[in-house]
Scaffold this motif. Structure first.
Motif, mmCIF file in Angstrom:
data_model
loop_
_atom_site.group_PDB
_atom_site.id
_atom_site.type_symbol
_atom_site.label_atom_id
_atom_site.label_comp_id
_atom_site.label_asym_id
_atom_site.label_seq_id
_atom_site.Cartn_x
_atom_site.Cartn_y
_atom_site.Cartn_z
ATOM 1 N N PHE A 196 12.790 5.577 36.651
ATOM 2 C CA PHE A 196 12.174 6.324 36.095
ATOM 3 C C PHE A 196 12.575 6.453 34.654
ATOM 4 N N GLY A 197 11.986 6.743 33.557
ATOM 5 C CA GLY A 197 12.372 6.596 32.216
ATOM 6 C C GLY A 197 12.402 8.095 31.543
ATOM 7 N N ALA A 198 12.864 7.967 30.239
ATOM 8 C CA ALA A 198 13.156 9.258 29.520
ATOM 9 C C ALA A 198 11.985 9.506 28.717
ATOM 10 N N ALA A 199 11.092 8.668 28.456
ATOM 11 C CA ALA A 199 10.057 9.133 27.532
ATOM 12 C C ALA A 199 8.947 10.199 28.380
ATOM 13 N N PRO A 200 8.431 10.982 27.388
ATOM 14 C CA PRO A 200 7.416 11.892 27.933
ATOM 15 C C PRO A 200 6.414 11.353 28.692
ATOM 16 N N THR A 201 6.091 12.134 29.986
ATOM 17 C CA THR A 201 5.180 11.435 30.907
ATOM 18 C C THR A 201 3.944 12.050 30.849
ATOM 19 N N LYS A 202 2.867 11.123 30.567
ATOM 20 C CA LYS A 202 1.384 11.663 30.637
ATOM 21 C C LYS A 202 0.872 11.995 32.186
ATOM 22 N N PHE A 203 0.442 13.183 32.294
ATOM 23 C CA PHE A 203 -0.359 13.312 33.359
ATOM 24 C C PHE A 203 -1.771 13.728 33.254
ATOM 25 N N ASP A 204 -2.664 13.290 34.073
ATOM 26 C CA ASP A 204 -4.229 13.588 34.159
ATOM 27 C C ASP A 204 -4.515 14.061 35.351
ATOM 28 N N PRO A 205 -5.110 15.123 35.547
ATOM 29 C CA PRO A 205 -5.512 15.761 37.052
ATOM 30 C C PRO A 205 -6.598 14.873 37.523
ATOM 31 N N GLU A 206 -7.225 14.289 36.584
ATOM 32 C CA GLU A 206 -8.368 13.350 37.021
ATOM 33 C C GLU A 206 -7.974 12.204 38.057
ATOM 34 N N ASP A 207 -6.799 11.868 37.583
ATOM 35 C CA ASP A 207 -5.938 10.627 38.338
ATOM 36 C C ASP A 207 -5.949 11.153 39.893
ATOM 37 N N LEU A 208 -5.918 12.424 40.294
ATOM 38 C CA LEU A 208 -5.723 12.706 41.673
ATOM 39 C C LEU A 208 -7.121 12.595 42.406
ATOM 40 N N LYS A 209 -8.095 12.570 41.777
ATOM 41 C CA LYS A 209 -9.473 12.508 42.449
ATOM 42 C C LYS A 209 -9.520 11.062 43.236
ATOM 43 N N PRO A 210 -9.528 9.918 42.404
ATOM 44 C CA PRO A 210 -9.622 8.545 43.252
ATOM 45 C C PRO A 210 -8.542 8.395 44.358
ATOM 46 N N LEU A 211 -7.589 8.897 44.128
ATOM 47 C CA LEU A 211 -6.506 8.925 45.416
ATOM 48 C C LEU A 211 -6.814 9.936 46.512
ATOM 49 N N SER A 212 -7.211 10.967 46.499
ATOM 50 C CA SER A 212 -8.095 12.070 47.222
ATOM 51 C C SER A 212 -8.925 11.195 48.083
ATOM 52 N N ALA A 213 -10.015 10.489 47.309
ATOM 53 C CA ALA A 213 -10.920 9.554 47.820
ATOM 54 C C ALA A 213 -10.577 8.635 48.768
ATOM 55 N N GLN A 214 -9.378 8.073 48.399
ATOM 56 C CA GLN A 214 -8.786 6.854 49.312
ATOM 57 C C GLN A 214 -8.383 7.681 50.648
ATOM 58 N N VAL A 215 -7.752 8.750 50.496
ATOM 59 C CA VAL A 215 -7.421 9.671 51.770
ATOM 60 C C VAL A 215 -8.743 9.880 52.348
ATOM 61 N N ASN A 216 -9.623 10.267 52.097
ATOM 62 C CA ASN A 216 -10.789 10.572 52.973
ATOM 63 C C ASN A 216 -11.375 9.622 53.544
ATOM 64 N N HIS A 217 -11.563 8.243 52.501
ATOM 65 C CA HIS A 217 -12.226 7.061 53.083
ATOM 66 C C HIS A 217 -11.557 6.505 54.376
ATOM 67 N N ALA A 218 -10.024 6.654 54.509
ATOM 68 C CA ALA A 218 -9.494 6.270 55.617
ATOM 69 C C ALA A 218 -9.421 7.137 56.882
ATOM 70 N N ARG A 219 -9.977 8.434 56.571
ATOM 71 C CA ARG A 219 -9.477 9.547 57.708
ATOM 72 C C ARG A 219 -10.336 9.452 58.651
ATOM 73 N N PRO A 220 -9.800 9.495 59.670
ATOM 74 C CA PRO A 220 -10.601 9.351 61.084
ATOM 75 C C PRO A 220 -11.240 10.700 61.522
ATOM 76 N N PHE A 221 -12.352 10.382 62.338
ATOM 77 C CA PHE A 221 -13.111 11.506 62.498
ATOM 78 C C PHE A 221 -12.369 12.589 63.120
ATOM 79 N N ALA A 222 -11.428 12.383 64.108
ATOM 80 C CA ALA A 222 -10.689 13.514 64.655
ATOM 81 C C ALA A 222 -10.060 14.609 63.929
ATOM 82 N N GLU A 223 -9.537 14.107 62.720
ATOM 83 C CA GLU A 223 -9.155 15.138 61.790
ATOM 84 C C GLU A 223 -9.880 16.018 61.191
ATOM 85 N N VAL A 224 -11.213 15.582 61.082
ATOM 86 C CA VAL A 224 -12.323 16.534 60.348
ATOM 87 C C VAL A 224 -13.486 17.013 61.328
ATOM 88 N N LYS A 225 -13.358 16.784 62.482
ATOM 89 C CA LYS A 225 -14.295 17.275 63.602
ATOM 90 C C LYS A 225 -14.931 18.530 63.553
#
Length: 440
Positions: free
Chosen positions: A293-322
């Motif tokens: 990790f570095g010392a420079a201010p770190t840019k955070f964009d909540p939009e970056d959470l959407k494709p990661l959440s989509a990846q989670v759901n793409h791999a999610r088995p049916f049993a978890e959402v039945k």
């Protein structure tokens, strides 16, 4: 043994900046087989609320950040009084009576003289008689820790070698005039008593760390290894709070952001390692390295959470959402097929509802003017449901034979007319889920 802590004040909800601190301390403890303590800094009785304490624990549990011990500063006031007495006995604690206005005037005068605006230690020169007179006039004063005017040094886990001249820092107030213990004294006592070995927190605490090192040494404690992570900004480098508010974790949860998406981003954001979705806490722990990790201010964009959440759901088995799928009203015999069709076409689980509405009630057709006659003719060739996975091929073949259309000119207008969308799942899988025949 490695012992870390996360020390939120129960005066509000955990936000994204708090999470960064919590996660780093958690991962360090777990990577080294140590302890992670949740400490509620609740010495402010007016602002601390049980509802916030409960919310903090709920948010951490949602993320899987389990703690080994829960401590509350409000249970340790006697210990803080004892520490204050020790500091008084060794001549490191003194009472001061200036009003905020008087302190402000002193600071302005020092700045005008080109001097650092630090407290001038006037309280040290007061006689017992003068103190008694001031107490009678103004009430109890504040208590300040007398710093040794020397350089305070430490090797920071992120910032590297640090050195702060204590003479450039005001003697910190540790007890307010109303008797409330401030963060600095309470935190030091807790870190000493709980055997905290590592403290990771925001870079806005660097000066606090310098003064706390002296207080720890005065109380005979062992100085932890400190590391100060960069502060988060918005995606354009702007102050995060101005653009996004506090961005509470419960708001992200309400928006459907997946815990592992959030953890995967925050475990790498601001480091030299690429952000990659992890599928388990064990993967996060194994891949965490504070040194990246570095010392420079770190840019955070909540939009970056959407494709990661989509990846989670793409791999999610049916049993978890039945249960969630069935709660939408999807027939039990179609529920798994429904999930397999939509999971790669949603970002968050709440998006399932829109797809089920489409399958149950039909879509509003998306038809270009030049395709209207073609679609009307095509719909006349489509039988009533139920459909099978062969229906799409049989229907498009019949439409092709009747109209002469083929390729994209055949398939795209039909997809848009049936689903109201230009993109989506394979139409052979969509057709069996349609509960009503599409119509113009």
């Amino acid at each position: 043994m490695t012992v870390t802590r996360f020390a939120p004040s129960p005066t509000g909800y955990i936000h994204i900046g708090n999470l960064r601190t919590a996660l780093m301390n958690y991962l360090i403890a777990r990577k080294n087989g140590g302890q992670f303590i949740l400490r509620l800094d609740d010495t402010d009785p007016e602002r601390s609320k049980q509802e916030y304490a409960d919310a903090i624990m709920e948010d951490l549990e949602w993320l899987g950040l389990t703690w080994d011990r829960l401590e509350k500063q409000s249970d340790r006031l006697d210990r803080y009084n004892q520490a204050a007495d020790e500091l008084r006995e060794m001549g490191r604690f003194y009472e001061c009576f200036e009003t905020p206005t008087e302190l402000d005037l002193k600071r302005k005068k020092q700045l005008n003289m080109g001097k650092p605006p630090v407290y001038d230690r006037a309280g040290l020169a007061l006689s017992e008689e003068e103190k008694a007179a001031l107490r009678a006039e103004r009430g109890d004063g504040v208590w300040r820790f007398k710093l040794d005017h020397e350089r305070i040094t430490w090797t920071d886990g992120i910032l590297g070698d640090m050195s702060i001249d204590a003479a450039s820092v005001s003697d910190p107030v540790l007890i307010r005039a109303d008797g409330q213990f401030l963060y600095t004294l309470a935190s030091v006592c807790d870190d000493v008593d709980f055997g905290i070995t590592n403290v990771v927190r925001g870079s806005d605490h660097v000066t606090n760390t310098a003064t706390q090192i002296q207080i720890i040494n005065a109380l005979g404690g062992t100085v932890p290894e400190f590391a100060h992570h960069s502060l988060l900004t918005g995606p354009q480098g702007e102050a995060l709070s101005k653009r996004l508010g506090t961005l509470a974790l419960r708001d992200l949860r309400e928006a459907g952001i997946e815990p592992m998406a959030l953890l995967s981003l925050m475990a790498r954001l601001g480091s030299s390692q690429p952000v990659e979705l992890r599928t388990s806490m064990e993967e996060l722990i194994e891949g965490f390295d504070l040194a990246t990790f570095g010392a420079a201010p770190t840019k955070f964009d909540p939009e970056d959470l959407k494709p990661l959440s989509a990846q989670v759901n793409h791999a999610r088995p049916f049993a978890e959402v039945k249960d969630e799928v069935l709660a939408l009203g999807v027939p039990a015999d179609q529920a798994e097929a429904f999930w397999n069709v939509v999971r790669e076409n949603i970002t968050v689980k709440a998006d399932m509802a829109e797809w089920w509405t489409l399958f149950r009630d039909g879509a509003t057709p998306l038809v270009d003017d030049e395709d209207r006659e073609f679609i009307a003719q095509a719909f006349d060739l489509l039988p009533q449901p139920p459909y099978t996975d062969a229906t799409w091929k049989e229907w498009t073949t019949a439409v092709k034979d009747a109209t002469g259309r083929k390729g994209k000119g055949l398939f795209m207008p039909l997809r848009k007319a049936v689903t109201g969308r230009e993109r989506g799942p394979d139409m052979s899988s969509v057709m069996p889920l349609l509960q009503v025949a599409p119509k113009l």
